[in-house]
Design a protein around this motif. Structure first.
Motif, PDB file in Angstrom:
ATOM      1  N   GLN A 209       0.809  -1.273  -0.054  1.00 15.26           N
ATOM      2  CA  GLN A 209      -0.024  -0.021  -0.074  1.00 15.26           C
ATOM      3  C   GLN A 209       0.965   1.316  -0.045  1.00 15.26           C
ATOM      4  O   GLN A 209       0.461   2.174  -0.697  1.00 15.26           O
ATOM      5  N   THR A 210       1.974   1.119   0.695  1.00 21.56           N
ATOM      6  CA  THR A 210       3.037   2.351   0.552  1.00 21.56           C
ATOM      7  C   THR A 210       3.381   2.598  -0.872  1.00 21.56           C
ATOM      8  O   THR A 210       3.658   3.915  -1.305  1.00 21.56           O
ATOM      9  N   GLY A 211       3.471   1.647  -1.780  1.00 19.02           N
ATOM     10  CA  GLY A 211       3.789   1.784  -2.974  1.00 19.02           C
ATOM     11  C   GLY A 211       2.823   2.178  -3.964  1.00 19.02           C
ATOM     12  O   GLY A 211       3.086   3.193  -4.760  1.00 19.02           O
ATOM     13  N   VAL A 212       1.595   1.817  -3.731  1.00 22.10           N
ATOM     14  CA  VAL A 212       0.291   2.406  -4.420  1.00 22.10           C
ATOM     15  C   VAL A 212       0.414   3.826  -3.943  1.00 22.10           C
ATOM     16  O   VAL A 212       0.339   4.682  -5.008  1.00 22.10           O
ATOM     17  N   MET A 213       0.556   4.478  -2.800  1.00 25.71           N
ATOM     18  CA  MET A 213       0.545   5.801  -2.261  1.00 25.71           C
ATOM     19  C   MET A 213       1.821   6.727  -3.291  1.00 25.71           C
ATOM     20  O   MET A 213       1.364   7.643  -3.702  1.00 25.71           O
TER      21      MET A 213
END
Length: 469
Positions: A209-213
């Motif tokens: 999810q950090t990558g998505v952000m």
């Protein structure tokens, strides 16, 4: 260099705009749901307690998620209205402030979650392995809050610009990353690194999810309209935070009420054992997959209606709502028999526990009958948000997901002594009666904001026209 992807939703065929936004949106949500299915699959490989704990922990995490969903809807409505009105500087400032709002909210909710998460999970579960797993999962997942909050804010901004593909790509990448990370973090590499067991499920979510952000923030900054954004635009401003908060809060409260209804269901199900909790957790993810095209359509309605409302094109707002309903009815008519015929086959993919399958199949069959009502409710929520009247979604949610679910579930379980199937019947009654209320509210808001839900025929000169047909 700023990307040229900006779509003027106030011109051209409404159907074409729905295709441009709904298809990528539905595909993105498909991979997001499959992401959750992957988590449930690997949890099932560990134990039924792990599956139940995963469902319980994520349900508690939904308190914070409700704010991120509300923020995404707020940015879609506010930025979309500004773009429709031709006020690009305001749209740019709102986008920057929305990202700052999301980051600050993530920090506040993360700190608060250290207290309320374990407390809520303890309230709605029995002592044992699945409660412990749920608390651990929740606490680790709080580290993903900045990622979720900024990702939803950025998606709302991008959708207001007519870009639904960026979110789709991000969620597709997260899905494949999760497939690789889950077994790696759970089991490790023999002789190289040790596995984390159940905790690996949450850590995988934090990382992906950090990558998505990061990707979505970059995509927002590449919009043509964001080319002139400056660092000072991100400094919190009271007036902008108030605007964003007033638009976010009603939707967040509505989602929070949805969370509370989920816990009412969890509370009712806990008396039937962890198999009932696990069966519900698996079944709802299967249902979500078939609802994705509907969610894509109703999600696309928000930016389309928002831009046209901002531009004063009320006929196109009405056209968008009815087009969304029409296609939604077709989609739900297809989904219903699929759940009835193939529900057991789908459940077999996740568990071989006969009791979990029995509970899950009952849920799928009852809920499949009210899919058209869900679709209409989702569309009405987007419609009200686009008209900057999200407060009405709170009243709808308070009745349907607050009073309605609690009252009807109590009626079926507490008075008529049904088994866990009574929970599904209670939810169905709440949804159908909630739709009646939502339709009445939508009609009233439309009368004040866009001269009614249907076009107004003009009378001959000298006569007043009707206020609504």
């Amino acid at each position: 260099m700023a990307a040229p992807i900006e779509l003027d939703l106030t011109k051209g065929p409404i159907s074409g705009h729905f295709r441009a936004l709904a298809v990528p949106g539905a595909l993105g949500m498909l991979f997001n749901t499959l992401y959750n299915v992957v988590d449930m699959f690997f949890a099932g490989m560990l134990s039924t307690s792990a599956q139940a704990g995963l469902a319980l922990g994520f349900q508690a995490f939904y308190i914070a998620m409700s704010v991120s969903i509300g923020l995404g809807a707020a940015m879609g409505a506010l930025v979309g209205n500004a773009l429709g009105a031709g006020n690009r500087p305001r749209a740019r400032r709102l986008a920057a402030q929305g990202m700052s709002f999301g980051l600050i909210s993530a920090v506040v909710l993360g700190i608060a979650g250290l207290w309320y998460g374990p407390a809520v999970i303890t309230l709605v579960s029995e002592p044992g392995a699945y409660r412990d797993a749920g608390i651990r999962y929740f606490l680790l997942l709080t580290f993903a809050l900045p990622g979720f909050m900024l990702a939803f804010a950025c998606n709302g901004i991008l959708q207001a610009h007519g870009d639904a593909k960026s979110f789709q790509r991000a969620l597709m990448a997260a899905f494949f990353a999760n497939i690789a990370l889950n077994p790696l973090l759970i089991y490790g590499i023999p002789g190289v690194i040790g596995g984390m067991g159940f905790d690996g499920l949450a850590v995988s979510t934090v990382m992906s999810q950090t990558g998505v952000m990061a990707y979505l923030v970059l995509q927002v900054l590449r919009r043509r309209n964001m080319a002139r954004v400056r660092g000072a635009n991100f400094i919190p401003r009271h007036d902008k935070f108030v605007d964003i908060g007033l638009q976010t809060l009603p939707t967040a409260v509505s989602m929070l009420v949805l969370f509370l209804s989920g816990f009412v269901m969890q509370f009712a199900l806990k008396g039937f054992g962890e198999h009932a909790v696990a069966g519900f957790g698996v079944a709802i993810r299967i249902e979500q997959i078939l609802l994705l095209p509907v969610l894509g359509m109703t999600g696309a309605l928000l930016p389309i209606a928002a831009q046209n409302f901002g531009a004063g094109k009320h006929d196109r707002v009405r056209e968008a709502l009815f087009y969304c309903w029409k296609i939604g009815f077709i989609m739900t008519a297809i989904a219903c028999p699929i759940l009835w015929v193939f529900g057991r086959i789908f459940l077999d993919l996740f568990t071989d526990d006969s009791e979990v399958i029995r509970v899950g199949l009952a849920y799928l069959r009852v809920d499949s009958l009210i899919l058209p009502a869900y679709m209409m409710l989702f569309a009405i929520n987007s419609f009200l948000q686009a008209l900057k009247r999200p407060i009405w979604t709170v009243w709808i949610s308070l009745y349907r997901q607050g009073f309605g679910v609690a009252f009807f579930v109590w009626l079926f379980i507490g008075v008529w002594d049904f088994n866990e199937t009574g929970v599904w019947f209670g939810v169905a009654c709440a949804v159908l009666s909630g739709l009646i209320l939502a339709l009445a509210i939508a009609r009233q808001v439309a009368r004040h904001e866009i001269d009614g839900l249907r076009p107004i025929p003009l009378k001959p000169t000298g006569q007043d026209r009707n206020t609504e047909v």
